[in-house]
Design a protein around this motif. Structure first.
Motif, PDB file in Angstrom:
ATOM      1  N   ILE A 161       0.857  -1.178   0.000  1.00 40.20           N
ATOM      2  CA  ILE A 161       0.000   0.000   0.000  1.00 40.20           C
ATOM      3  C   ILE A 161       0.894   1.229   0.000  1.00 40.20           C
ATOM      4  CG2 ILE A 161      -1.835   1.212   1.233  1.00 40.20           C
ATOM      5  CD1 ILE A 161      -2.481  -1.512   2.572  1.00 40.20           C
ATOM      6  N   GLY A 162       0.848   1.996  -1.080  1.00 35.93           N
ATOM      7  CA  GLY A 162       1.695   3.181  -1.186  1.00 35.93           C
ATOM      8  C   GLY A 162       1.266   4.263  -0.217  1.00 35.93           C
ATOM      9  N   GLY A 163       2.157   5.213   0.018  1.00 39.15           N
ATOM     10  CA  GLY A 163       1.854   6.294   0.933  1.00 39.15           C
ATOM     11  C   GLY A 163       2.602   7.557   0.559  1.00 39.15           C
ATOM     12  N   SER A 164       2.379   8.573   1.361  1.00 41.90           N
ATOM     13  CA  SER A 164       3.083   9.836   1.143  1.00 41.90           C
ATOM     14  C   SER A 164       3.254  10.525   2.481  1.00 41.90           C
ATOM     15  CB  SER A 164       2.285  10.729   0.179  1.00 41.90           C
ATOM     16  OG  SER A 164       1.013  11.026   0.749  1.00 41.90           O
ATOM     17  N   GLY A 165       4.134  11.491   2.543  1.00 51.37           N
ATOM     18  CA  GLY A 165       4.398  12.202   3.774  1.00 51.37           C
ATOM     19  C   GLY A 165       5.814  11.960   4.246  1.00 51.37           C
ATOM     20  N   ILE A 166       6.134  12.570   5.382  1.00 52.62           N
ATOM     21  CA  ILE A 166       7.486  12.489   5.934  1.00 52.62           C
ATOM     22  C   ILE A 166       7.494  11.537   7.125  1.00 52.62           C
ATOM     23  CG2 ILE A 166       9.364  13.786   7.017  1.00 52.62           C
ATOM     24  CD1 ILE A 166       8.406  16.240   5.512  1.00 52.62           C
ATOM     25  N   VAL A 167       8.346  10.538   7.056  1.00 54.53           N
ATOM     26  CA  VAL A 167       8.489   9.562   8.149  1.00 54.53           C
ATOM     27  C   VAL A 167       9.814   9.825   8.869  1.00 54.53           C
ATOM     28  CG1 VAL A 167       8.731   7.114   8.753  1.00 54.53           C
ATOM     29  CG2 VAL A 167       7.168   7.801   6.917  1.00 54.53           C
ATOM     30  N   LEU A 168       9.742   9.956  10.194  1.00 53.53           N
ATOM     31  CA  LEU A 168      10.960  10.060  10.997  1.00 53.53           C
ATOM     32  C   LEU A 168      11.364   8.648  11.412  1.00 53.53           C
ATOM     33  CD1 LEU A 168      13.108  11.780  12.409  1.00 53.53           C
ATOM     34  CD2 LEU A 168      11.608  11.851  14.421  1.00 53.53           C
ATOM     35  N   ASN A 176      18.825   8.151  17.690  1.00 56.62           N
ATOM     36  CA  ASN A 176      18.393   7.959  19.083  1.00 56.62           C
ATOM     37  C   ASN A 176      17.183   8.822  19.391  1.00 56.62           C
ATOM     38  OD1 ASN A 176      19.442  10.650  19.936  1.00 56.62           O
ATOM     39  ND2 ASN A 176      21.431   9.673  19.506  1.00 56.62           N
ATOM     40  N   ALA A 177      16.608   8.599  20.566  1.00 62.14           N
ATOM     41  CA  ALA A 177      15.370   9.285  20.947  1.00 62.14           C
ATOM     42  C   ALA A 177      15.577  10.782  21.123  1.00 62.14           C
ATOM     43  CB  ALA A 177      14.823   8.671  22.230  1.00 62.14           C
ATOM     44  N   GLU A 178      16.720  11.165  21.694  1.00 60.82           N
ATOM     45  CA  GLU A 178      16.980  12.586  21.922  1.00 60.82           C
ATOM     46  C   GLU A 178      17.016  13.352  20.592  1.00 60.82           C
ATOM     47  OE1 GLU A 178      18.607  10.079  23.313  1.00 60.82           O
ATOM     48  OE2 GLU A 178      18.072  10.330  25.433  1.00 60.82           O
ATOM     49  N   ALA A 179      17.698  12.773  19.608  1.00 61.98           N
ATOM     50  CA  ALA A 179      17.745  13.402  18.286  1.00 61.98           C
ATOM     51  C   ALA A 179      16.362  13.441  17.652  1.00 61.98           C
ATOM     52  CB  ALA A 179      18.718  12.654  17.382  1.00 61.98           C
ATOM     53  N   ALA A 180      15.554  12.395  17.915  1.00 61.31           N
ATOM     54  CA  ALA A 180      14.195  12.354  17.367  1.00 61.31           C
ATOM     55  C   ALA A 180      13.351  13.494  17.924  1.00 61.31           C
ATOM     56  CB  ALA A 180      13.546  11.008  17.692  1.00 61.31           C
ATOM     57  N   LEU A 181      13.471  13.764  19.227  1.00 63.23           N
ATOM     58  CA  LEU A 181      12.688  14.841  19.837  1.00 63.23           C
ATOM     59  C   LEU A 181      13.074  16.199  19.236  1.00 63.23           C
ATOM     60  CD1 LEU A 181      12.692  13.684  23.581  1.00 63.23           C
ATOM     61  CD2 LEU A 181      10.765  13.639  21.976  1.00 63.23           C
ATOM     62  N   ARG A 182      14.363  16.398  18.983  1.00 62.91           N
ATOM     63  CA  ARG A 182      14.805  17.658  18.365  1.00 62.91           C
ATOM     64  C   ARG A 182      14.251  17.793  16.947  1.00 62.91           C
ATOM     65  NH1 ARG A 182      19.718  16.153  20.952  1.00 62.91           N
ATOM     66  NH2 ARG A 182      20.576  15.360  18.964  1.00 62.91           N
ATOM     67  N   GLU A 183      14.235  16.688  16.209  1.00 62.79           N
ATOM     68  CA  GLU A 183      13.742  16.705  14.829  1.00 62.79           C
ATOM     69  C   GLU A 183      12.243  16.999  14.784  1.00 62.79           C
ATOM     70  OE1 GLU A 183      14.617  16.551  10.793  1.00 62.79           O
ATOM     71  OE2 GLU A 183      16.046  16.235  12.438  1.00 62.79           O
ATOM     72  N   ASP A 207       8.827  20.355  13.294  1.00 62.77           N
ATOM     73  CA  ASP A 207       7.539  20.129  12.618  1.00 62.77           C
ATOM     74  C   ASP A 207       7.723  19.472  11.245  1.00 62.77           C
ATOM     75  OD1 ASP A 207       5.978  21.058  14.681  1.00 62.77           O
ATOM     76  OD2 ASP A 207       6.092  23.146  14.004  1.00 62.77           O
ATOM     77  N   GLY A 208       6.619  19.171  10.624  1.00 61.73           N
ATOM     78  CA  GLY A 208       6.652  18.557   9.296  1.00 61.73           C
ATOM     79  C   GLY A 208       6.692  17.043   9.319  1.00 61.73           C
ATOM     80  N   ILE A 209       6.755  16.422  10.513  1.00 60.89           N
ATOM     81  CA  ILE A 209       6.801  14.958  10.612  1.00 60.89           C
ATOM     82  C   ILE A 209       5.375  14.409  10.600  1.00 60.89           C
ATOM     83  CG2 ILE A 209       7.517  12.985  12.015  1.00 60.89           C
ATOM     84  CD1 ILE A 209       9.833  14.542  10.775  1.00 60.89           C
ATOM     85  N   ASP A 210       5.110  13.474   9.699  1.00 62.09           N
ATOM     86  CA  ASP A 210       3.762  12.883   9.608  1.00 62.09           C
ATOM     87  C   ASP A 210       3.650  11.550  10.342  1.00 62.09           C
ATOM     88  OD1 ASP A 210       2.655  14.883   7.737  1.00 62.09           O
ATOM     89  OD2 ASP A 210       4.163  14.070   6.365  1.00 62.09           O
ATOM     90  N   LEU A 211       4.799  10.872  10.572  1.00 61.63           N
ATOM     91  CA  LEU A 211       4.784   9.540  11.177  1.00 61.63           C
ATOM     92  C   LEU A 211       6.147   9.271  11.811  1.00 61.63           C
ATOM     93  CD1 LEU A 211       3.817   6.491  11.460  1.00 61.63           C
ATOM     94  CD2 LEU A 211       4.702   6.168   9.145  1.00 61.63           C
ATOM     95  N   VAL A 212       6.140   8.639  12.999  1.00 68.62           N
ATOM     96  CA  VAL A 212       7.388   8.220  13.649  1.00 68.62           C
ATOM     97  C   VAL A 212       7.474   6.698  13.595  1.00 68.62           C
ATOM     98  CG1 VAL A 212       8.704   8.147  15.796  1.00 68.62           C
ATOM     99  CG2 VAL A 212       7.480  10.225  15.157  1.00 68.62           C
ATOM    100  N   PHE A 213       8.573   6.190  13.044  1.00 73.77           N
ATOM    101  CA  PHE A 213       8.822   4.745  12.983  1.00 73.77           C
ATOM    102  C   PHE A 213      10.117   4.492  13.740  1.00 73.77           C
ATOM    103  CE2 PHE A 213      10.134   0.984  10.089  1.00 73.77           C
ATOM    104  CZ  PHE A 213       9.573   0.076  10.988  1.00 73.77           C
ATOM    105  N   ASP A 247      14.597   4.823  25.452  1.00 68.59           N
ATOM    106  CA  ASP A 247      14.495   3.864  24.350  1.00 68.59           C
ATOM    107  C   ASP A 247      13.287   4.208  23.487  1.00 68.59           C
ATOM    108  OD1 ASP A 247      12.300   3.039  25.793  1.00 68.59           O
ATOM    109  OD2 ASP A 247      13.115   1.069  26.322  1.00 68.59           O
ATOM    110  N   GLY A 248      12.996   3.353  22.511  1.00 72.14           N
ATOM    111  CA  GLY A 248      11.899   3.633  21.595  1.00 72.14           C
ATOM    112  C   GLY A 248      10.546   3.673  22.273  1.00 72.14           C
ATOM    113  N   LEU A 249      10.335   2.810  23.257  1.00 70.07           N
ATOM    114  CA  LEU A 249       9.060   2.796  23.966  1.00 70.07           C
ATOM    115  C   LEU A 249       8.895   4.081  24.793  1.00 70.07           C
ATOM    116  CD1 LEU A 249       6.475   1.371  24.738  1.00 70.07           C
ATOM    117  CD2 LEU A 249       7.751   0.098  26.484  1.00 70.07           C
ATOM    118  N   GLY A 250       9.994   4.504  25.435  1.00 68.90           N
ATOM    119  CA  GLY A 250       9.948   5.755  26.188  1.00 68.90           C
ATOM    120  C   GLY A 250       9.644   6.939  25.275  1.00 68.90           C
ATOM    121  N   LEU A 251      10.241   6.917  24.086  1.00 69.89           N
ATOM    122  CA  LEU A 251       9.971   7.967  23.101  1.00 69.89           C
ATOM    123  C   LEU A 251       8.499   7.973  22.704  1.00 69.89           C
ATOM    124  CD1 LEU A 251      10.867  10.097  20.978  1.00 69.89           C
ATOM    125  CD2 LEU A 251      11.403   8.172  19.447  1.00 69.89           C
TER     126      LEU A 251
END
Length: 475
Positions: free
Chosen positions: A358-365, A393-400, A404-410, A420-424
C-alpha cells in the motif's frame, strides 16, 4: 553389644523401638540380620567388624532392615571393646536418620531445581540478546531482497538464488522465534489457526524428531474446527508431547497424533472443543508419578537428559488458551495425553505471502541506531513513496520533531541513551497525541510491557508488512 563374632549379647529399648525386636528375639542372633540381602552376600557385616578392629572405629550410613522387613536409613558406629588387651566384643550404636536423609534429599533437589532455573534464566537473557542482534541481521538481508528482486529482472537463475535467500531468511526468523519461546521470552500472540493444516505443517519436523525406531501416525478427522492459540506455543506443545512419547519407548514403538471435534457437555455444549491427542505404546506412567508430570522441573529422565519443563509448557499453554489437559496411562501399555482447546467460530484468514503493498506519502521520521538496518528500512519506506528523515536515538528524534513537518514516527525499541523507543513513544503520545507512532523490535524486554499501547512490527519484516502496518495506524 556384640561378641567378637558379631552375635548380639545385649539389647536396649532403643534397639527395640528402631528395629522392632524384643530382647528375647534378638539376643543370641547374629547382627548381620539387620543388613540387606545384598550387603550380607557381599560380606559387609564381617567387613565392618574387621575395620573396627583395624582402625579403632567403624562408621557408616546405609540401609538397614527392621523385623517387619521394612528398610530405614541408619547411622551406625561400631567400637571394639578390649579387656587386658584382648578383644571381648563390640559396642554398636544405631540411629534411625531416615527423616533427616529425606530432608537432605529434598534440599538437594531444591538446590538442583534452583540451579536449573538460574541456568534457564541465564539462557533466556542470552537468547534475548542474541535474538535482537540476529533479527537485525535478518532485517538487513530481508530488506535488501526487495531491491534485489527488481534488479535481477527475468533472470531465472538469479530469481532462484533470491528465492533461496528469502526462504533461508524466513527460516532464520522462525528459528529465532522458537528459541525465544523455549526461553519463555516471547509474548503470546493468539491467532485463529486451522488444526489440520498446522499438524500437516509440523509433520516433517516431528518425523525427524522421533527417529527411525519409532513410527509416527496421524489420524485427523475431517472438518476439525479452527482454534485460537499462539501458533508457536501450539507447535512447541506438540513437539514436547511427541518427544516425551518417544522417550517412553526405548525399544521403539508407535506414536499416534489425532485430532477431532468433541462436545464436552453433550448437547448443552454448543461451542465445542477440539481434542488433540498424542498416544504412545511405551512403558506407561506409574500411578504415584502421574500426578506430578506437569510440575515444573519434575522429570524421570537422568540429569542432563531433560529440563522437566516440557509438559509444564504444555500445561501452561493449554490453560492460557482456555483449555484443559487429560492424561490416561497404564503401566506396560502406554500413555495417552489429550489437550482440549475451545472451538473458534471464525475460520482463519488465508495468508497471502505476496500481499499488496500500500503506497503512501508524507514524511516519516525513522529512529534506528543500527546504520545498516536504518539504510534498509529507509529504502523500503522510500519505495512505498515516503520521504524519510533518519536519526539514531530518541533525543535526536525529539529535536527533529520540534522542527515540525513529521507525519509519522517509525522507531526501533532498543536504542542507546537514556530513552528507548518505547519511552519515546510514550513521551510523544503525551505531548503530541495526534502523531502516528509505529514501533519495531527484533526482541526486547521493553516490548513485553507495551501491552497493546502501540503497534509493534516484528523484525525481520517485508515491504508489504511494513506498508500494511502503516496503513492500520490511527490518523
Amino acid at each position: 553389644m556384640l561378641d567378637p563374632t558379631g552375635v548380639v549379647t545385649s539389647w536396649n529399648i532403643g534397639g527395640q523401638r528402631i528395629k522392632g525386636y524384643a530382647p528375647a528375639e534378638i539376643i543370641g542372633q547374629h547382627f548381620s540380620r539387620f543388613y540387606t540381602e545384598v550387603d550380607r552376600a557381599n560380606g559387609k557385616p564381617l567387613r565392618a567388624l574387621r575395620i573396627a578392629c583395624e582402625q579403632g572405629r567403624y562408621e557408616e550410613d546405609g540401609w538397614r532392615v527392621r523385623k517387619d522387613g521394612t528398610f530405614f536409613w541408619a547411622s551406625v558406629v561400631i567400637d571394639p571393646i578390649y579387656e587386658d588387651g584382648e578383644l571381648v566384643g563390640f559396642a554398636k550404636i544405631t540411629r534411625d536418620i531416615t527423616e533427616r536423609r529425606e530432608a537432605q534429599l529434598r534440599l538437594e533437589q531444591m538446590h538442583q531445581q534452583l540451579a536449573e532455573s538460574q541456568k534457564l534464566d541465564a539462557l533466556g537473557q542470552l537468547t534475548g540478546g542474541v535474538a535482537h542482534d540476529f533479527n537485525n541481521l535478518l532485517m538487513i538481508i530481508s530488506g535488501s531482497l526487495h531491491t534485489l528482486k527488481k534488479a535481477v529482472g527475468d533472470d531465472s537463475k538469479s530469481q532462484r538464488a533470491v528465492s533461496a535467500i528469502e526462504g533461508a531468511t524466513k527460516r532464520g526468523a522462525s528459528l529465532t522465534s522458537q528459541l525465544l519461546t523455549f526461553a519463555r521470552r516471547q509474548s503470546v500472540n493468539p491467532q485463529v489457526i486451522d488444526v489440520a493444516e498446522r499438524l500437516d505443517a509440523v509433520r516433517e519436523v516431528l518425523d525427524t524428531g522421533v527417529g527411525s525406531a519409532v513410527t509416527l501416525q496421524f489420524d485427523v478427522a475431517p472438518g476439525v474446527w479452527p482454534i485460537m492459540v499462539d501458533l508457536t506455543e501450539f507447535e512447541t506443545a506438540l513437539v514436547n508431547l511427541v518427544i516425551n512419547a518417544r522417550d517412553a519407548m526405548t525399544g521403539g514403538g508407535v506414536i499416534t497424533v489425532s485430532a477431532r471435534n468433541v462436545t464436552l457437555g453433550g448437547e448443552t455444549d454448543t461451542s465445542g472443543h477440539v481434542a488433540i491427542t498424542v498416544e504412545d505404546t511405551g512403558a506407561g506412567i506409574a500411578p504415584d508419578v502421574l500426578g506430578k508430570i506437569f510440575d515444573p522441573f519434575f522429570t524421570t529422565k537422568p540429569i542432563g537428559k531433560g529440563t522437566g519443563l516440557g509438559l509444564s509448557q504444555v500445561h501452561g499453554f493449554v490453560h492460557q488458551a482456555g483449555g484443559t489437559v487429560k492424561v490416561a496411562s497404564e503401566l506396560g501399555k502406554g500413555t495417552r495425553i489429550t489437550i482440549l482447546l475451545p472451538r473458534k467460530e471464525t475460520a482463519p484468514a488465508a495468508e497471502d505471502a505476496n500481499a499488496a503493498e500500500i503506497g503512501g506519502s508524507g514524511i516519516v521520521l525513522l529512529v534506528e541506531d543500527n546504520p545498516e538496518v536504518a539504510s534498509v528500512s529507509a529504502g523500503l519506506l522510500e519505495q512505498l513513496g515516503y520521504t524519510v528523515r533518519r536519526v539514531a536515538n530518541a533525543e535526536a528524534a525529539l529535536r527533529e520533531i520540534e522542527l515540525d513537518g513529521i507525519d509519522l514516527v517509525f522507531s526501533d525499541i532498543v536504542m542507546p541513551g537514556k530513552m528507548d523507543g518505547l519511552g519515546l513513544a510514550r513521551h510523544l503520545k503525551a505531548t503530541k497525541p495526534g502523531l502516528p507512532i509505529l514501533l519495531a523490535s527484533g526482541y526486547s524486554d521493553a516490548a513485553l510491557s507495551v501491552r497493546g499501547d502501540f503497534p509493534i512490527l516484528r523484525k525481520p519484516y517485508e515491504i508489504h508488512e511494513l506498508s500494511q502496518a502503516i496503513a492500520k495506524l490511527p490518523r
